[in-house]
Design an enzyme around this catalytic site. Structure first.
Site, PDB file in Angstrom:
ATOM      1  N   HIS A 101      11.813  45.294 108.821  1.00 10.80           N
ATOM      2  CA  HIS A 101      10.422  45.380 109.300  1.00 10.80           C
ATOM      3  C   HIS A 101       9.743  44.002 109.284  1.00 10.80           C
ATOM      4  CE1 HIS A 101       6.961  48.412 109.947  1.00 10.80           C
ATOM      5  NE2 HIS A 101       6.681  47.265 110.532  1.00 10.80           N
ATOM      6  N   ARG A 131       7.639  52.295 114.857  1.00  3.77           N
ATOM      7  CA  ARG A 131       7.572  53.031 113.597  1.00  3.77           C
ATOM      8  C   ARG A 131       8.845  53.861 113.490  1.00  3.77           C
ATOM      9  NH1 ARG A 131       4.642  49.939 111.781  1.00  3.77           N
ATOM     10  NH2 ARG A 131       2.501  50.183 111.089  1.00  3.77           N
ATOM     11  N   GLU A 185      11.248  53.967 105.023  1.00  4.24           N
ATOM     12  CA  GLU A 185      11.533  52.572 104.656  1.00  4.24           C
ATOM     13  C   GLU A 185      10.545  52.048 103.615  1.00  4.24           C
ATOM     14  OE1 GLU A 185      10.613  50.828 108.572  1.00  4.24           O
ATOM     15  OE2 GLU A 185       8.869  49.899 107.659  1.00  4.24           O
TER      16      GLU A 185
HETATM   17  P1  NAD Z   1      -0.975  49.786 121.166  1.00  5.17           P
HETATM   18  O1  NAD Z   1      -1.872  50.879 120.730  1.00  5.17           O
HETATM   19  O2  NAD Z   1      -1.565  48.527 121.702  1.00  5.17           O
HETATM   20  O3  NAD Z   1       0.056  50.328 122.264  1.00  5.17           O
HETATM   21  C1  NAD Z   1       0.709  51.539 122.144  1.00  5.17           C
HETATM   22  C2  NAD Z   1       0.936  52.095 123.538  1.00  5.17           C
HETATM   23  O4  NAD Z   1       1.733  53.279 123.416  1.00  5.17           O
HETATM   24  C3  NAD Z   1      -0.351  52.489 124.258  1.00  5.17           C
HETATM   25  O5  NAD Z   1      -0.404  51.872 125.519  1.00  5.17           O
HETATM   26  C4  NAD Z   1      -0.253  53.998 124.373  1.00  5.17           C
HETATM   27  O6  NAD Z   1      -0.859  54.507 125.541  1.00  5.17           O
HETATM   28  C5  NAD Z   1       1.251  54.191 124.395  1.00  5.17           C
HETATM   29  N1  NAD Z   1       1.700  55.550 124.097  1.00  5.17           N
HETATM   30  C6  NAD Z   1       1.156  56.462 123.255  1.00  5.17           C
HETATM   31  N2  NAD Z   1       1.875  57.606 123.290  1.00  5.17           N
HETATM   32  C7  NAD Z   1       2.899  57.397 124.170  1.00  5.17           C
HETATM   33  C8  NAD Z   1       3.958  58.182 124.620  1.00  5.17           C
HETATM   34  N3  NAD Z   1       4.160  59.439 124.193  1.00  5.17           N
HETATM   35  N4  NAD Z   1       4.822  57.650 125.521  1.00  5.17           N
HETATM   36  C9  NAD Z   1       4.656  56.379 125.974  1.00  5.17           C
HETATM   37  N5  NAD Z   1       3.645  55.593 125.566  1.00  5.17           N
HETATM   38  C10 NAD Z   1       2.790  56.086 124.665  1.00  5.17           C
HETATM   39  O7  NAD Z   1      -0.052  49.484 119.900  1.00  5.17           O
HETATM   40  P2  NAD Z   1       0.725  48.112 119.571  1.00  5.17           P
HETATM   41  O8  NAD Z   1      -0.171  47.213 118.805  1.00  5.17           O
HETATM   42  O9  NAD Z   1       1.363  47.623 120.813  1.00  5.17           O
HETATM   43  O10 NAD Z   1       1.820  48.651 118.531  1.00  5.17           O
HETATM   44  C11 NAD Z   1       2.939  49.380 118.981  1.00  5.17           C
HETATM   45  C12 NAD Z   1       3.782  49.828 117.793  1.00  5.17           C
HETATM   46  O11 NAD Z   1       4.293  48.684 117.090  1.00  5.17           O
HETATM   47  C13 NAD Z   1       3.028  50.655 116.749  1.00  5.17           C
HETATM   48  O12 NAD Z   1       3.851  51.702 116.306  1.00  5.17           O
HETATM   49  C14 NAD Z   1       2.817  49.672 115.607  1.00  5.17           C
HETATM   50  O13 NAD Z   1       2.677  50.331 114.380  1.00  5.17           O
HETATM   51  C15 NAD Z   1       4.103  48.885 115.682  1.00  5.17           C
HETATM   52  N6  NAD Z   1       4.102  47.560 115.054  1.00  5.17           N
HETATM   53  C16 NAD Z   1       5.270  47.117 114.505  1.00  5.17           C
HETATM   54  C17 NAD Z   1       5.320  45.865 113.912  1.00  5.17           C
HETATM   55  C18 NAD Z   1       6.589  45.341 113.297  1.00  5.17           C
HETATM   56  O14 NAD Z   1       6.516  44.458 112.445  1.00  5.17           O
HETATM   57  N7  NAD Z   1       7.757  45.841 113.686  1.00  5.17           N
HETATM   58  C19 NAD Z   1       4.170  45.052 113.883  1.00  5.17           C
HETATM   59  C20 NAD Z   1       2.988  45.530 114.482  1.00  5.17           C
HETATM   60  C21 NAD Z   1       2.957  46.790 115.072  1.00  5.17           C
END
Ligand code: NAD
Length: 335
Positions: free
Chosen positions: A297, A236, A265
């Site tokens: 994105h 994000r 964005e």
């Molecule tokens: P998820 O919830 O499976 O994993 C997130 C991880 O981050 C968890 O393991 C959590 O414990 C960890 N976390 C939380 N706070 C933290 C911190 N301060 N330091 C380190 N780790 C921390 O989420 P996900 O499905 O893997 O998604 C991850 C990110 O990707 C999200 O921001 C989501 O919105 C984004 N995303 C982007 C796209 C894209 O098109 N670019 C697509 C899908 C998701």
């Protein structure tokens, strides 16, 4: 015969629907390009259920009340985030909300790989030179990925897939995450966040956007990174302080950045500004730098992910209409 209405449908989603319907002749799915609002909610009359997209803000109680009066039992989001839904109003009107928590973690991890390899092999520099017929090799010598350490901030669904992809290429993987998953012990080594910033050659962000992760990568974080580091953000935009990122790239505190998400964005990525200016000055600055690559994105945007987004939300909608529980129901507040 069950009838569903899909709002905000994209052309590639319509293709998925057509294929899906071939094996579900008893289900009618109509699609439109509308957003669900108080003005369009009457379109739902006569349907059994509906599917919407994440960017469809539904903040008017009338929408929930009307859906209830039409006998609708659910709203199924084809995406992950559900902050656009008023969960209290949903509960008050007996509407179950479902989302698609993971449509394809692999899709984002492959985009991270693409940004990384593009920057690691200096293809951004080569492409710029080729624009004026300069095919020289100066400064194009690269490291190989298996010599390097990849540092993952947030090794959840996507971050752990990123770890597996780079591990398969022979890289050393370190990660910081408050949750340590034993199943990842053979893939990565857990370290603290500062160690990732200081030791990784490639630093890639995969946390959710929370108050605790807002601007977690700031000026101090960039200063802690190696001057040779490649920084990737496909999570994000606001987990990174964008002026600090721009300064780090300009001052060469880091070598390069691959950016799939940037602050503010929302009304830019997925829109066409070909013949006019786009309003995000940070993005303009980033695009002007020769050590940054930007994608709009599209981390999630693969055939498999789109198919999953449509099919998972459809299955949930149909389960709820049939009186069962959806598999991805959002917890609602008490009525
Ligand atoms: P998820 O919830 O499976 O994993 C997130 C991880 O981050 C968890 O393991 C959590 O414990 C960890 N976390 C939380 N706070 C933290 C911190 N301060 N330091 C380190 N780790 C921390 O989420 P996900 O499905 O893997 O998604 C991850 C990110 O990707 C999200 O921001 C989501 O919105 C984004 N995303 C982007 C796209 C894209 O098109 N670019 C697509 C899908 C998701």
């Amino acid at each position: 015969m069950t009838k569903l209405l899909m709002f905000n449908s994209l052309d590639d989603e319509v293709d998925v629907i057509k294929n899906w319907q071939a094996s579900h002749p008893d289900i009618v799915i109509d699609t439109n390009k509308e957003t669900l609002t108080p003005e369009t909610v009457d379109l739902v009359k006569g349907y059994d259920g509906l599917l919407i997209q994440q960017d469809n803000l539904i903040d008017d109680p009338k929408v929930y009340q009307k859906l209830h009066s039409f006998g609708i039992k659910q709203i199924s989001l084809r995406t992950t985030g559900y902050e656009t839904i008023d969960l209290k109003e949903a509960a008050a009107n007996d509407l179950t909300i479902t989302n698609v928590p993971a449509y394809s973690p692999r899709s984002v991890s492959e985009l991270v790989l693409a940004h990384t390899m593009w920057l690691l092999r200096h293809l951004n520099v080569a492409a710029q030179r080729e624009g004026h017929n300069d095919f020289t090799w100066d400064n194009l010598q690269a490291h190989e990925i298996h010599e390097l350490t990849v540092g993952i901030i947030g090794a959840g669904k996507i971050g752990s897939e990123v770890a597996r992809v780079f591990k398969a290429l022979g890289a050393n993987i370190i990660a910081s995450d408050p949750i340590h998953r034993p199943e990842l012990n053979s893939v990565l080594t857990y370290v603290d966040q500062q160690t990732v910033f200081e030791q990784a050659d490639i630093i890639t962000m995969h946390t959710p956007l929370l108050s605790s992760t807002y601007h977690m990568v700031d000026e101090a974080a960039f200063k802690a990174m190696k001057p040779s580091a490649i920084f990737i953000n496909a999570s994000r935009g606001a987990v990174v302080n964008t002026p600090a990122l721009l300064a780090a790239l300009k001052n060469k505190d880091i070598a390069a950045a691959g950016i799939d998400t940037i602050e503010n964005e929302a009304n830019i990525f997925s829109k066409d500004f070909s013949h006019k200016d786009q309003p995000n000055s940070w993005l303009n600055e980033l695009l002007s730098l020769d050590n940054a690559t930007v994608s709009p994105h599209i981390g999630f945007y693969t055939d498999i992910a789109v198919k999953n987004m449509v099919e998972i939300s459809l299955e949930d909608a149909l389960r709820i209409i049939a009186g069962k529980h959806g598999q991805h129901e959002i917890e609602l507040p008490e009525k």
